[in-house]
Write a protein that holds these residues in place. Structure first.
Motif, PDB file in Angstrom:
ATOM      1  N   ASP A   5      46.040  42.184  37.514  1.00  8.65           N
ATOM      2  CA  ASP A   5      45.820  40.861  36.931  1.00  8.65           C
ATOM      3  C   ASP A   5      44.499  40.792  36.173  1.00  8.65           C
ATOM      4  O   ASP A   5      44.344  39.971  35.259  1.00  8.65           O
ATOM      5  CB  ASP A   5      45.823  39.798  38.030  1.00  8.65           C
ATOM      6  CG  ASP A   5      47.242  39.410  38.434  1.00  8.65           C
ATOM      7  OD1 ASP A   5      48.183  40.043  37.928  1.00  8.65           O
ATOM      8  OD2 ASP A   5      47.404  38.494  39.257  1.00  8.65           O
TER       9      ASP A   5
ATOM     10  N   PRO B  21      42.528  45.064  40.390  1.00  6.87           N
ATOM     11  CA  PRO B  21      43.856  44.450  40.269  1.00  6.87           C
ATOM     12  C   PRO B  21      44.373  44.503  38.838  1.00  6.87           C
ATOM     13  O   PRO B  21      43.603  44.428  37.869  1.00  6.87           O
ATOM     14  CB  PRO B  21      43.618  42.998  40.708  1.00  6.87           C
ATOM     15  CG  PRO B  21      42.294  42.982  41.371  1.00  6.87           C
ATOM     16  CD  PRO B  21      41.496  44.096  40.786  1.00  6.87           C
TER      17      PRO B  21
ATOM     18  N   TRP C  25      44.777  40.499  48.894  1.00 11.26           N
ATOM     19  CA  TRP C  25      46.021  41.088  48.380  1.00 11.26           C
ATOM     20  C   TRP C  25      45.847  42.574  48.068  1.00 11.26           C
ATOM     21  O   TRP C  25      46.762  43.366  48.275  1.00 11.26           O
ATOM     22  CB  TRP C  25      46.485  40.332  47.140  1.00 11.26           C
ATOM     23  CG  TRP C  25      47.038  38.980  47.468  1.00 11.26           C
ATOM     24  CD1 TRP C  25      47.242  38.459  48.712  1.00 11.26           C
ATOM     25  CD2 TRP C  25      47.453  37.974  46.547  1.00 11.26           C
ATOM     26  NE1 TRP C  25      47.754  37.197  48.631  1.00 11.26           N
ATOM     27  CE2 TRP C  25      47.899  36.858  47.310  1.00 11.26           C
ATOM     28  CE3 TRP C  25      47.493  37.885  45.171  1.00 11.26           C
ATOM     29  CZ2 TRP C  25      48.382  35.692  46.727  1.00 11.26           C
ATOM     30  CZ3 TRP C  25      47.972  36.721  44.589  1.00 11.26           C
ATOM     31  CH2 TRP C  25      48.407  35.646  45.359  1.00 11.26           C
ATOM     32  N   THR C  26      44.663  42.946  47.564  1.00 10.05           N
ATOM     33  CA  THR C  26      44.400  44.373  47.317  1.00 10.05           C
ATOM     34  C   THR C  26      44.376  45.144  48.631  1.00 10.05           C
ATOM     35  O   THR C  26      44.909  46.260  48.716  1.00 10.05           O
ATOM     36  CB  THR C  26      43.071  44.544  46.565  1.00 10.05           C
ATOM     37  OG1 THR C  26      43.133  43.847  45.313  1.00 10.05           O
ATOM     38  CG2 THR C  26      42.772  46.008  46.303  1.00 10.05           C
TER      39      THR C  26
ATOM     40  N   ILE D  22      33.654  41.002  41.090  1.00 10.25           N
ATOM     41  CA  ILE D  22      34.866  41.353  41.834  1.00 10.25           C
ATOM     42  C   ILE D  22      34.619  42.544  42.751  1.00 10.25           C
ATOM     43  O   ILE D  22      35.127  42.590  43.879  1.00 10.25           O
ATOM     44  CB  ILE D  22      36.045  41.623  40.865  1.00 10.25           C
ATOM     45  CG1 ILE D  22      37.339  41.800  41.661  1.00 10.25           C
ATOM     46  CG2 ILE D  22      35.781  42.841  39.984  1.00 10.25           C
ATOM     47  CD1 ILE D  22      38.572  41.784  40.798  1.00 10.25           C
TER      48      ILE D  22
ATOM     49  N   TRP E 185      52.123  41.036  42.226  1.00  8.43           N
ATOM     50  CA  TRP E 185      51.682  39.933  43.080  1.00  8.43           C
ATOM     51  C   TRP E 185      52.464  38.656  42.827  1.00  8.43           C
ATOM     52  O   TRP E 185      52.452  37.752  43.657  1.00  8.43           O
ATOM     53  CB  TRP E 185      50.199  39.659  42.864  1.00  8.43           C
ATOM     54  CG  TRP E 185      49.321  40.729  43.456  1.00  8.43           C
ATOM     55  CD1 TRP E 185      49.709  41.766  44.238  1.00  8.43           C
ATOM     56  CD2 TRP E 185      47.903  40.851  43.315  1.00  8.43           C
ATOM     57  NE1 TRP E 185      48.631  42.535  44.597  1.00  8.43           N
ATOM     58  CE2 TRP E 185      47.501  41.991  44.045  1.00  8.43           C
ATOM     59  CE3 TRP E 185      46.927  40.116  42.655  1.00  8.43           C
ATOM     60  CZ2 TRP E 185      46.173  42.411  44.117  1.00  8.43           C
ATOM     61  CZ3 TRP E 185      45.608  40.526  42.721  1.00  8.43           C
ATOM     62  CH2 TRP E 185      45.236  41.658  43.450  1.00  8.43           C
TER      63      TRP E 185
ATOM     64  N   ASN F 268      39.349  32.647  44.184  1.00  6.26           N
ATOM     65  CA  ASN F 268      40.271  33.607  43.571  1.00  6.26           C
ATOM     66  C   ASN F 268      39.873  35.048  43.875  1.00  6.26           C
ATOM     67  O   ASN F 268      40.733  35.919  44.021  1.00  6.26           O
ATOM     68  CB  ASN F 268      40.348  33.385  42.058  1.00  6.26           C
ATOM     69  CG  ASN F 268      41.238  32.216  41.696  1.00  6.26           C
ATOM     70  OD1 ASN F 268      42.261  31.979  42.343  1.00  6.26           O
ATOM     71  ND2 ASN F 268      40.851  31.466  40.688  1.00  6.26           N
TER      72      ASN F 268
ATOM     73  N   PRO G 135      48.211  34.423  42.053  1.00  5.26           N
ATOM     74  CA  PRO G 135      48.366  35.445  41.017  1.00  5.26           C
ATOM     75  C   PRO G 135      48.188  34.859  39.622  1.00  5.26           C
ATOM     76  O   PRO G 135      48.417  33.658  39.396  1.00  5.26           O
ATOM     77  CB  PRO G 135      49.801  35.945  41.228  1.00  5.26           C
ATOM     78  CG  PRO G 135      50.502  34.818  41.906  1.00  5.26           C
ATOM     79  CD  PRO G 135      49.469  34.161  42.763  1.00  5.26           C
ATOM     80  N   ARG G 136      47.781  35.699  38.707  1.00  6.26           N
ATOM     81  CA  ARG G 136      47.538  35.222  37.355  1.00  6.26           C
ATOM     82  C   ARG G 136      48.841  34.945  36.617  1.00  6.26           C
ATOM     83  O   ARG G 136      48.966  33.941  35.907  1.00  6.26           O
ATOM     84  CB  ARG G 136      46.721  36.274  36.591  1.00  6.26           C
ATOM     85  CG  ARG G 136      46.337  35.859  35.185  1.00  6.26           C
ATOM     86  CD  ARG G 136      45.380  36.864  34.568  1.00  6.26           C
ATOM     87  NE  ARG G 136      44.875  36.418  33.281  1.00  6.26           N
ATOM     88  CZ  ARG G 136      43.944  37.067  32.590  1.00  6.26           C
ATOM     89  NH1 ARG G 136      43.423  38.176  33.074  1.00  6.26           N
ATOM     90  NH2 ARG G 136      43.529  36.607  31.427  1.00  6.26           N
TER      91      ARG G 136
ATOM     92  N   SER H 180      42.158  37.828  45.739  1.00  7.74           N
ATOM     93  CA  SER H 180      42.388  39.154  45.154  1.00  7.74           C
ATOM     94  C   SER H 180      42.013  40.260  46.133  1.00  7.74           C
ATOM     95  O   SER H 180      42.709  41.279  46.228  1.00  7.74           O
ATOM     96  CB  SER H 180      41.582  39.304  43.854  1.00  7.74           C
ATOM     97  OG  SER H 180      42.027  38.402  42.871  1.00  7.74           O
TER      98      SER H 180
END
Length: 795
Positions: free
Chosen positions: A601, A599, A751-752, A697, A425, A744, A298-299, A748
């Motif tokens: 982030d 996201p 997690w999404t 992304i 996150w 990364n 996570p960011r 992402s």
């Protein structure tokens, strides 16, 4: 250098031009033509005003009125005039003399004050249920407290601080051309110091060097020794011992133990006492809100939120009346310690490995003119107490992504729910969990709010603009560089460069030399070729620095692409797409869907701003940049008519505040506004440019959806991430598009998909395992998910 080549593999593999390319780097770029100035009109744009909704008093009182009239200072430029002495010898020893003259306040009784803290004394007396002092000898507990305190901090050593300041100043002058700081921003910080509250700097995290550079910059501006909350994962034990003497703070590992652990209770009490003493003494504190560079995940930093939670707790309980928060951002031309390939495990930095890295960097810089520039940004300070009072009124109901988006993806529903997305996150640490649930929410939203302000105040560097142009194959490099700089300034963002256009291009390309190649073509033109493989991935990460500048327009452009996907052919002419009427409600809905998919982030929305307000902002930006043109439908009242109109009962967009009278329910937002894509000649290329900013992304998400039926599940999250990343790399090799081959982006996507209900995490004896949810076990629903994502991608 009027053209840039197209990145086809055949051209990129011309190894026989190496000698010619080498000569081009040193040959220059011809005459100096156009000059680039970092402002439009008379003043530079100023970014970084604090939120007027959450902190209206700070917005008014802590802003320096003459900030636009003040210029920049080069922090690492120390001359004879910066010392009290003059002469030939002084000019050669000015770094050392300057470090000797800096005031370093020392406090020998800090440890004693921490030991006398009420919370620590209660533990020593055994008055805390479950604490280490319960049923133990006070001497043993005292030794344990001293051990934990020694792990957190140490007494400052003035000799080491002066010696380190001299060495760091010498090193920075050989590593960078300059380290720029705006004088007006420092005036704001000095004005905040006069208010009497301790300063807490909340910074972005671009490099491991940040932990040394930012305290040095603040120290050189008369703010004293800044205590820095550092991540113990990045340092070896020997290096941690040295950094404590220089002002470093480290969280003891026991602080993250369970809430009912006696060792955890003791460690958290000592950490809190140390923060109380630090803030009460007025010493500034620096906290990094982002994870260290190179650590996938996570960011927002869990460690940064833990330290910020301690500050919030101290203020909320009235131990100090208030604290002044200062968002900080740092921008590099090139991050000095960033590897070309971040997809590997990073070992903690030790004393010898750190010294070896410094020596190698000095060898690289010796006799080399390719030195980067750095810009440090200090946004407008604001009161923590004021934010805590006002921000709670902006909190509303939130739902998970599964409830918001899954029915729409599967075609079961067309209405977007009237609520915000809940997406967190960053894992909660033991320190954060000790706070009340309301204060935990305050810390999470405050950290996101400050990080959003820090990113917005950061200047765009020349390497980010050049990487974007190279990545998306713009044909006229010099002209497009000037155009993109002007577009950045028009949106109120600052740029970290100025000078003659050709000199800027030469300097920027020399910094990117490892990732691009230069070839000479007919009539003296130069062709710039991005190198394939990791070089393209590196350029993609650099271009992400430009995304905040065009984020609203990029979201809007991809939303328009999704709206047109089912109406006109994807590769159809621009004139055909411009025929389609786009209603305002359709645009709002499509923008909302994309906002929910991306996201937080990446978007970094301010918690006090609703998604519906963001939709209106996106639509306004599309109109202002000329991509959308209002179209009057037959029989409707003109859009410029501001008279009251009776409108539909159900609204997709809702205003953020009530600016009407008590009878406002009888008057509603117009639902008949329609738009068309503008037919200006520049619009097709600009539309494609905006869509491509989000394409890495979105393409990674689409490839992750296509991988669902290929992946081996169940598997651990780490194992499935490795599977997906290998798939992204294989696709990159096959298609020649390496922007998506980023670890990364794979994380992402996973997690999404977990938030969306595509993947489920189930506990097991071997640890949590990822399973494909029953809803998306069918190929049909997987195809619907992939199609939903691909509608926003412009090929």
């Amino acid at each position: 250098m009027d053209t840039m080549l197209k990145s086809n593999p055949q051209t990129q593999q011309r190894s026989n031009h190496n000698d010619q390319e080498t000569s081009l780097w040193s040959s220059g770029f011809g005459m100096k033509l156009e000059a680039i100035t970092p402002f439009l009109g008379k003043y530079r744009p100023f970014m970084g005003r604090c939120c007027q909704t959450c902190t209206p008093k700070s917005w008014e009182s802590l802003f320096h009125r003459s900030i636009m009239d003040l210029g920049f200072c080069n922090v690492i430029l120390v001359k004879e005039e910066n010392t009290r002495f003059r002469g030939w010898l002084v000019r050669r020893l000015c770094y050392f003399l300057w470090s000797l003259e800096q005031h370093i306040p020392t406090s020998s009784d800090a440890s004693q004050k921490i030991m006398e803290n009420t919370g620590v004394q209660n533990l020593l007396a055994g008055r805390v249920p479950g604490g280490s002092g319960e049923g133990q000898a006070p001497d043993l507990v005292m030794k344990e407290v001293q051990r934990i305190l020694g792990h957190i901090q140490a007494t400052l050593c003035p000799f080491l601080l002066r010696l380190f300041s001299w060495a760091l100043l010498w090193f920075l002058n050989r590593l960078f051309l300059n380290v720029q700081l705006h004088k007006g921003q420092m005036k704001m910080v000095h004005k905040a110091v006069q208010e009497g509250s301790p300063l807490v700097f909340l910074s972005t995290h671009k490099s491991l060097l940040d932990g040394f550079l930012l305290p040095f910059v603040l120290f050189s501006q008369g703010l004293g020794v800044v205590r820095v909350a550092l991540d113990p994962r990045t340092c070896s034990p020997a290096l941690r011992a040295l950094l404590r003497k220089l002002g470093g703070l480290f969280l003891p590992p026991e602080a993250n133990l369970s809430l009912d652990s006696s060792d955890g209770i003791l460690a958290r009490a000592v950490v809190r006492a140390a923060v109380e003493q630090l803030l009460a003494s007025g010493q500034p504190l620096l906290i990094f809100l982002e994870e260290p560079p190179g650590y996938p995940g996570p960011r927002l930093s869990a460690l940064g939120q833990a330290w910020l939670g301690l500050v919030v707790q101290v203020v909320q309980e009235g131990i100090i009346p208030d604290a002044t928060l200062v968002p900080v951002a740092i921008a590099y031309d090139l991050v000095p310690d960033a590897p070309c390939d971040i997809n590997h495990d990073l070992a903690p930095l030790g004393l010898w490995t750190g010294a070896l890295a410094v020596f190698r960097k000095l060898c690289d810089c010796w006799g080399c003119s390719r030195r980067a520039c750095v810009r440090v940004h200090l946004a407008q300070p604001f009161s923590l107490q004021e934010y805590a009072i006002n921000a709670r009124s902006c909190w509303g109901s939130r739902q998970t992504l599964e409830h918001l988006l899954q029915p729409i993806v599967l075609g079961e529903c067309n209405v977007v729910p009237d609520t915000e997305k809940e997406q967190e996150w960053t894992p909660s640490t033991g320190l954060l969990l000790t706070l009340k649930e309301e204060d935990q929410l305050l810390v999470r939203r405050l950290s996101r709010h400050v990080l959003s302000a820090s990113v917005a105040s950061s200047a765009v560097m020349s390497t980010a603009i050049m990487a974007t142009l190279l990545l998306w194959k713009h044909q006229k490099l010099l002209g497009e560089f000037s155009w993109l700089t002007e577009e950045t300034l028009l949106r109120g963002f600052d740029v970290g460069f100025s000078g003659q256009l050709r000199c800027l291009a030469q300097h920027t390309l020399s910094l990117l030399r490892a990732h691009v190649a230069l070839l000479r073509v007919h009539q003296g033109d130069l062709v710039v070729v991005p190198r394939p493989g990791p070089g393209l991935t590196y350029l993609a990460r650099l271009s992400m620095e430009l995304l905040p500048t065009f984020l609203s327009e990029a979201v809007g452009a991809c939303a328009v692409r999704g709206l047109l996907a089912g109406r006109v052919p994807l590769e159809g002419p621009w004139e055909l797409q411009g025929i389609e009427l786009l209603s305002q409600n359709e645009l709002y809905r499509q923008i909302l869907l994309l906002l929910h998919l991306l996201p937080q982030d990446l978007l970094l929305p301010q918690p006090c701003q609703s998604s519906y307000c963001y939709c209106q902002e996106v639509l306004d930006r599309l109109i202002q940049c000329g991509l959308l043109v209002a179209e009057e439908t037959p029989g409707s009242r003109p859009a410029c008519d501001t008279g009251r109109q009776h409108l539909s009962a159900k609204l997709l967009w809702k205003p953020s505040g009530d600016f009407t009278d008590s009878e406002s329910d009888d008057f509603e937002e117009p639902g008949g506004r329609c738009f068309r894509l503008s037919q200006q000649s520049r619009c097709p290329d600009f539309f494609l440019f905006l869509c491509r900013l989000l394409s890495p992304i979105l393409k990674a998400f689409a490839q992750a959806a296509a991988f669902l039926h290929l992946g081996q599940l169940p598997d651990s999250e780490v194992g499935y991430t490795e599977q997906l990343f290998e798939f992204l790399q294989a696709c990159a090799q096959e298609e020649g598009i390496f922007e998506c081959a980023d670890l990364n982006l794979a994380i992402s996507a996973i997690w999404t998909f977990k938030d969306l209900g595509v993947l489920q995490q189930v506990p097991s004896p071997a640890g949590p395992q990822l399973y494909l949810s029953p809803t998306f076990a069918s190929q049909d629903n997987q195809d619907k998910l992939e199609q939903f994502i691909r509608q926003f991608i412009c090929s």
